[in-house]
Design an enzyme around this catalytic site. Structure first.
Site, mmCIF file in Angstrom:
data_model
loop_
_atom_site.group_PDB
_atom_site.id
_atom_site.type_symbol
_atom_site.label_atom_id
_atom_site.label_comp_id
_atom_site.label_asym_id
_atom_site.label_seq_id
_atom_site.Cartn_x
_atom_site.Cartn_y
_atom_site.Cartn_z
ATOM 1 C CB THR A 70 -0.962 0.018 1.215
ATOM 2 O OG1 THR A 70 -0.214 -0.225 2.412
ATOM 3 C CG2 THR A 70 -2.060 -1.014 1.079
ATOM 4 C CE1 TYR A 97 -1.801 0.310 -3.457
ATOM 5 C CE2 TYR A 97 -3.122 2.106 -4.350
ATOM 6 C CZ TYR A 97 -2.982 1.041 -3.492
ATOM 7 O OH TYR A 97 -4.024 0.700 -2.667
ATOM 8 C CB THR A 122 -7.376 1.415 -4.859
ATOM 9 O OG1 THR A 122 -7.064 2.799 -4.784
ATOM 10 C CG2 THR A 122 -6.587 0.810 -6.012
ATOM 11 C CG ASP A 123 -9.171 6.138 -4.893
ATOM 12 O OD1 ASP A 123 -8.860 5.285 -4.052
ATOM 13 O OD2 ASP A 123 -8.620 7.258 -4.962
HETATM 14 N N1 LIG Z 1 -5.508 2.874 2.743
HETATM 15 C C1 LIG Z 1 -6.258 3.417 1.776
HETATM 16 O O1 LIG Z 1 -6.528 4.634 1.760
HETATM 17 C C2 LIG Z 1 -6.833 2.550 0.700
HETATM 18 C C3 LIG Z 1 -6.625 1.187 0.701
HETATM 19 N N2 LIG Z 1 -7.166 0.415 -0.291
HETATM 20 C C4 LIG Z 1 -6.958 -1.022 -0.308
HETATM 21 O O2 LIG Z 1 -7.520 -1.537 0.878
HETATM 22 C C5 LIG Z 1 -6.804 -2.696 1.291
HETATM 23 C C6 LIG Z 1 -6.451 -2.592 2.741
HETATM 24 O O3 LIG Z 1 -5.749 -1.399 2.953
HETATM 25 P P1 LIG Z 1 -5.255 -1.000 4.419
HETATM 26 O O4 LIG Z 1 -5.902 -1.893 5.428
HETATM 27 O O5 LIG Z 1 -5.384 0.475 4.496
HETATM 28 O O6 LIG Z 1 -3.718 -1.383 4.284
HETATM 29 P P2 LIG Z 1 -2.577 -1.360 5.373
HETATM 30 O O7 LIG Z 1 -1.399 -0.723 4.718
HETATM 31 O O8 LIG Z 1 -3.090 -0.829 6.671
HETATM 32 O O9 LIG Z 1 -2.301 -2.904 5.563
HETATM 33 C C7 LIG Z 1 -1.787 -3.694 4.539
HETATM 34 C C8 LIG Z 1 -1.632 -5.097 5.071
HETATM 35 O O10 LIG Z 1 -1.056 -5.889 4.037
HETATM 36 C C9 LIG Z 1 -0.020 -6.660 4.621
HETATM 37 N N3 LIG Z 1 0.957 -7.008 3.603
HETATM 38 C C10 LIG Z 1 1.703 -6.159 2.853
HETATM 39 N N4 LIG Z 1 2.545 -6.867 2.080
HETATM 40 C C11 LIG Z 1 2.310 -8.189 2.334
HETATM 41 C C12 LIG Z 1 2.859 -9.406 1.864
HETATM 42 N N5 LIG Z 1 3.864 -9.423 0.965
HETATM 43 N N6 LIG Z 1 2.375 -10.567 2.348
HETATM 44 C C13 LIG Z 1 1.403 -10.567 3.276
HETATM 45 N N7 LIG Z 1 0.833 -9.454 3.768
HETATM 46 C C14 LIG Z 1 1.302 -8.269 3.311
HETATM 47 C C15 LIG Z 1 0.559 -5.773 5.704
HETATM 48 O O11 LIG Z 1 1.318 -6.526 6.623
HETATM 49 C C16 LIG Z 1 -0.728 -5.222 6.297
HETATM 50 O O12 LIG Z 1 -1.282 -6.164 7.192
HETATM 51 C C17 LIG Z 1 -5.628 -2.822 0.339
HETATM 52 O O13 LIG Z 1 -5.958 -3.775 -0.630
HETATM 53 C C18 LIG Z 1 -5.515 -1.457 -0.288
HETATM 54 O O14 LIG Z 1 -4.965 -1.537 -1.584
HETATM 55 C C19 LIG Z 1 -7.946 0.939 -1.271
HETATM 56 C C20 LIG Z 1 -8.183 2.283 -1.320
HETATM 57 C C21 LIG Z 1 -7.641 3.201 -0.354
#
Ligand SMILES: NC(=O)C1=CN([C@@H]2O[C@H](COP(=O)(O)OP(=O)(O)OC[C@H]3O[C@@H](n4cnc5c(N)ncnc54)[C@H](O)[C@@H]3O)[C@@H](O)[C@H]2O)C=CC1
Length: 292
Positions: free
Chosen positions: A60, A123, A99-100
């Site tokens: 992310t 990304y 995601t957007d």
């Molecule tokens: N944060 C935002 O503003 C937005 C997030 N998203 C999407 O929402 C979803 C969740 O986002 P958040 O909870 O905010 O993300 P976050 O950054 O808080 O958490 C990401 C998670 O993915 C895990 N991770 C990363 N690389 C990994 C790997 N190689 N193997 C296993 N686990 C791995 C991390 O350890 C963490 O638990 C993601 O798919 C992101 O693309 C979509 C739109 C906006």
């Protein structure tokens, strides 16, 4: 219902654990499941006996992805395809969070699901590849595109604003990017509701596909920052003054869409799931951070 979720520490998985109720949330992440090496994870995931897989974990770091595009592509673009294949083999649905940033932000009104995608950076390209991999992996999928996620957990814009406000009187925030600040707690409720629909109605094709899922209402980052400061100040927390600036005055390695607004009407119509307007969810999150 047993919900296998990828990642152990992310905003959405943490919110799911908190909002689970009588649902069994089964987080799986590193070191057992590294999405950079997800091929062959089928046995591990099958042993957890899930009713639905939620693909929430992702690479992310939007700016860092510009210098690590291959890793972003493997984790965000390829791993979801492996998860979708496992879901298909198990005969269960997969919910994939996207995601957007798959859009270029040039549209003047909120994006709908059928709008053409055109990511501006590495990304967004990797997340779009992930959507396509899920679609190729199984018809029994829901892709939920969300945006501007904040929560009491992990790293996010709201927490950054409160941290900056606690050690300076003024914070500069961009005013020419629009979106809908979306609480991960509301996302968790919505994901659980969608998951229940998929599990309870396994043959309902209309429930499958791509859906937008953001809070109601819209704001610029500067509007969001002002609201955070007002709510925090009212609660006796940090309260800096916000100076609205233009994106050109705040250069970042990755370009961001100017319009991140997503219409969530299809999700409401098909799944009966509607997130609250963003201001209604803000107080709870700020309160948990300034009055721990
Ligand atoms: N944060 C935002 O503003 C937005 C997030 N998203 C999407 O929402 C979803 C969740 O986002 P958040 O909870 O905010 O993300 P976050 O950054 O808080 O958490 C990401 C998670 O993915 C895990 N991770 C990363 N690389 C990994 C790997 N190689 N193997 C296993 N686990 C791995 C991390 O350890 C963490 O638990 C993601 O798919 C992101 O693309 C979509 C739109 C906006």
């Amino acid at each position: 219902m047993r919900v296998l979720v990828t990642g152990k520490t992310g905003q959405i998985v943490t919110a799911l654990l908190e909002r689970a109720g009588d649902t069994n949330i089964l987080p799986v992440g590193r070191p057992e499941l590294d999405l950079a090496r997800a091929e062959g994870a089928g046995g591990l995931l099958a042993a957890m006996e899930p009713d639905v897989i939620v693909s929430a974990a992702a690479y992310t770091s939007v700016d860092k992805a510009e210098t690590e595009p291959e890793l972003a592509q493997t984790v965000n673009g390829e791993a979801p395809g492996h998860l979708a294949t496992v879901a298909a083999e198990l005969g269960i649905p997969i919910i994939h969070i996207s995601t957007d940033y798959v859009f270029d932000g040039q549209k003047s009104v909120p994006y709908v699901e059928t709008d053409a995608t055109r990511p501006l950076g590495a990304y967004g390209r990797s997340k779009l590849a992930g959507e396509r991999a899920v679609i190729a992996g199984t018809a029994n999928h829901v892709i939920l595109r969300t945006a501007w996620v904040y929560s009491p957990f992990g790293g996010n814009f709201l927490k950054t604003m409160l941290r900056l406000a606690s050690d300076r009187p003024e914070v500069r925030v961009v005013r020419d990017q629009l979106g809908s600040p979306t609480s991960a707690l509301d996302i968790a409720d919505a994901v659980l509701a969608v998951g229940r629909n998929l599990v309870n109605m396994p043959d309902e094709a209309a429930l499958r596909g791509t859906f937008h899922m953001t809070a109601g209402g819209e704001a610029s980052w500067a509007d969001f920052a002002c609201a955070i400061m007002t709510v925090s100040g009212d609660m006796g927390g940090p309260n800096a003054s916000i100076t609205a600036i233009d994106t050109v005055d705040y250069p970042t390695p990755a370009r961001r869409p100017a319009n991140s607004r997503l219409s969530s009407a299809k999700l409401a119509e098909v799944h009966g799931v509607e997130l609250p307007v963003w201001q209604d969810s803000l107080c709870e999150v700020v309160s948990r951070l300034v009055r721990p």
